[in-house]
Design a protein around this motif. Structure first.
Motif: not given
Lengths: 202, 328
Positions: A54-62, A77-80, A158-163
């Motif tokens: 999720s950290d890498m996903a955050f970087l790309f998403a930003k 959030a991971r799709s799964s 909520s614990s599966d979400l990186l905010k």
């Protein structure tokens, strides 16, 4: 192979000998991205990125979704990890099919997202305390606005979400110094007018 | 950046006749009402197949389209032009990501799409198989190739598949800057010194034929096209897009004192239609099938990126990963 680009020329590409087949999961997993476009507005689903965590996903998403428009916060959030309800039709709401259920197991916080119109994006409506996804729907049903038809519901623990963090707000102020990305920064009408006048006079 | 001229798979009427008639009727009624189709909805196999093909070609075109302009970043005249061109190229690559995700919701993995691109099995917009010789070529692409793409993308954004429409809306907004930036670059050259003017004119001369090819050959009216139109996969005919482009941009080219290398090009005031020399479709076919000036280079660059990045992706992979189709 001759290229006009000296850098490509220098690479001296090897001859194409065999097809390259990409392996399963070579592009890693997918993550769902939720964006808040303005302070106080609900988070809304914006798209998908591929990443290893999720950290890498955050970087790309930003970079992908926070680059060109105002953005004041982002959730990943991971799709799964997203639980998806059935999709309903016409004036039927997903909640018409949800029965009240009580559950005394360990409760945890779950974020609920509603789809109000086909073709639009899921929007965050709030969090409920629930033991599982099914229980989360029945808890959410108690809080919904009966006037609005909900066609689809996503529930994410909520614990599966990186905010994105409150104290990191400064990372979103990327727009003012980059006006060269706005159409409005490019004005040419005066130059064309001047050019035409010169042409007419010569 | 993507024009028309989608290469759809050949199909026959049986593909549709084999579908469940009740579900098919509900599906068509939904499209008729102007509602979007979402990934979790039932859809005919043919609809899925053609959409994957179309969105995938569009995504590849964004990736490959970034290459001819990308080579000009280091040689762009001045800091401001460099910043803007870098931002534009980044946008194009971002558009590819959006589109790959939209295609993925239909069930084709990104791995398979990229494999098909680098092994030459998928198509992308033909125009990117031509080289950008000078800075003026890069200006032509930014202004007019993007303009052509916007004509096509605005039409497609009103189509029936939800994830594709949402991606296109974002893409169209981002591209409004490309268009203005490109126009600004062309105005600068066209109103500049005789040398600059000549450079711009030569670029127009070089790119006119590929630009006319960009929208694809005239659509043959067939059962096949009719179904794609009815299902709102194809939103405008290739000829309509080409006409709209000519109508919007030829006057803007002329007002800069530039000429278009087609002596037959004129607007028929009676019919309101543009008349032009029929583009050379043999050349179009030859280039799209691999024999253009840059086909080999474009794919070689992509293959190199794949090969050189492989170790990074391998390092990031972990055993507990599992793939699920993205949601929307």
């Amino acid at each position: 192979m001759d290229s006009l680009d000296p850098r490509i020329q220098r690479l001296n590409f090897p001859k194409w000998e065999k097809d390259l087949e990409k392996n399963h999961l070579d592009q890693l997993e997918t993550y769902e991205v939720f964006v808040q476009t303005k302070e106080g507005k609900p988070y809304q689903h914006e798209g998908v990125v591929h990443a290893s965590n999720s950290d890498m996903a955050f970087l790309f998403a930003k970079e992908q979704f926070g680059r060109r428009y105002t953005c004041t916060g982002m959730w990943i959030a991971r799709s799964s990890d997203v639980s998806v309800s059935q999709t309903t039709e016409a004036d039927k709401s997903v909640y018409d099919f949800v029965e009240a259920s009580a559950n005394s197991d360990q409760l945890e916080s779950c974020e609920v997202f509603h789809l109000y119109k086909r073709g639009k994006q899921h929007r965050h409506v709030g969090a409920v305390q629930a033991a599982n996804y099914e229980h989360a729907l029945s808890e959410s049903k108690k809080t919904i606005d009966e006037q609005k038809t909900v066609y689809n519901v996503w529930v994410i623990k909520s614990s599966d979400l990186l905010k994105s963090a409150e104290e990191d707000k400064v990372i979103w102020s990327t727009l003012p110094e980059k006006q060269f990305r706005d159409a409005i920064a490019y004005k040419g009408a005066d130059k064309i007018k001047e050019f035409k006048e010169k042409q007419a006079n010569s | 950046m993507y024009g028309g001229g989608n290469i759809f798979e050949p199909s026959n009427h049986n593909d549709v006749l084999n579908e469940d008639p009740v579900k098919l009727q509900e599906f068509e009624a939904r499209i008729e009402r102007g509602e979007k189709i979402e990934p979790s909805d039932w859809m005919p196999k043919l609809y899925r197949k053609q959409l994957i093909r179309m969105i995938e070609q569009h995504a590849h075109s964004e990736i490959i389209g970034a290459l001819p302009e990308g080579t000009w970043i280091t040689r762009a005249p001045g800091f401001k032009r460099k910043l803007a061109l870098m931002a534009k190229v980044q946008d194009e690559v971002g558009h590819a990501q959006l589109l790959y995700s939209a295609a993925e919701t239909l069930g084709k993995s990104r791995e398979d799409m990229i494999s098909d691109l680098i092994n030459g099995k998928s198509k992308y917009s033909n125009i990117f198989n031509y080289p950008a010789y000078t800075w003026a070529d890069s200006c032509f692409i930014s202004w007019l190739v993007d303009a052509g793409a916007i004509v096509n993308q605005v039409a497609n954004s009103k189509g029936s598949y939800g994830p594709y429409c949402r991606a296109l809306e974002r893409i169209c907004i981002e591209e409004s800057f490309h268009l203005k930036y490109g126009h600004h670059c062309v105005i600068h050259l066209a109103t500049g010194t005789p040398k600059q003017r000549q450079m711009m004119q030569e670029a127009v001369d070089r790119w006119w034929a590929p630009m006319m090819h960009f929208f694809g050959p005239s659509d043959k009216i067939s059962v096949h096209t009719e179904i794609l139109m009815k299902w709102k996969v194809k939103m405008a005919s290739n000829d309509d897009c080409r006409q709209q482009f000519l109508d919007m941009y030829v006057p803007k080219i002329w007002e800069l004192g530039l000429t278009v290398p087609d002596t037959n090009l004129k607007k028929n005031e009676e019919t309101g239609m543009w008349e032009f020399t029929e583009p050379d479709w043999e050349e179009f076919k030859r280039v799209i099938n691999g024999d253009g000036p840059c086909n080999e280079e474009r794919l070689a660059v992509r293959r190199m990126a794949e090969e050189r990045g492989q170790w990074v992706r391998n390092a990031l992979k972990s055993a507990d990963m599992k793939y699920v189709t993205p949601l929307a």
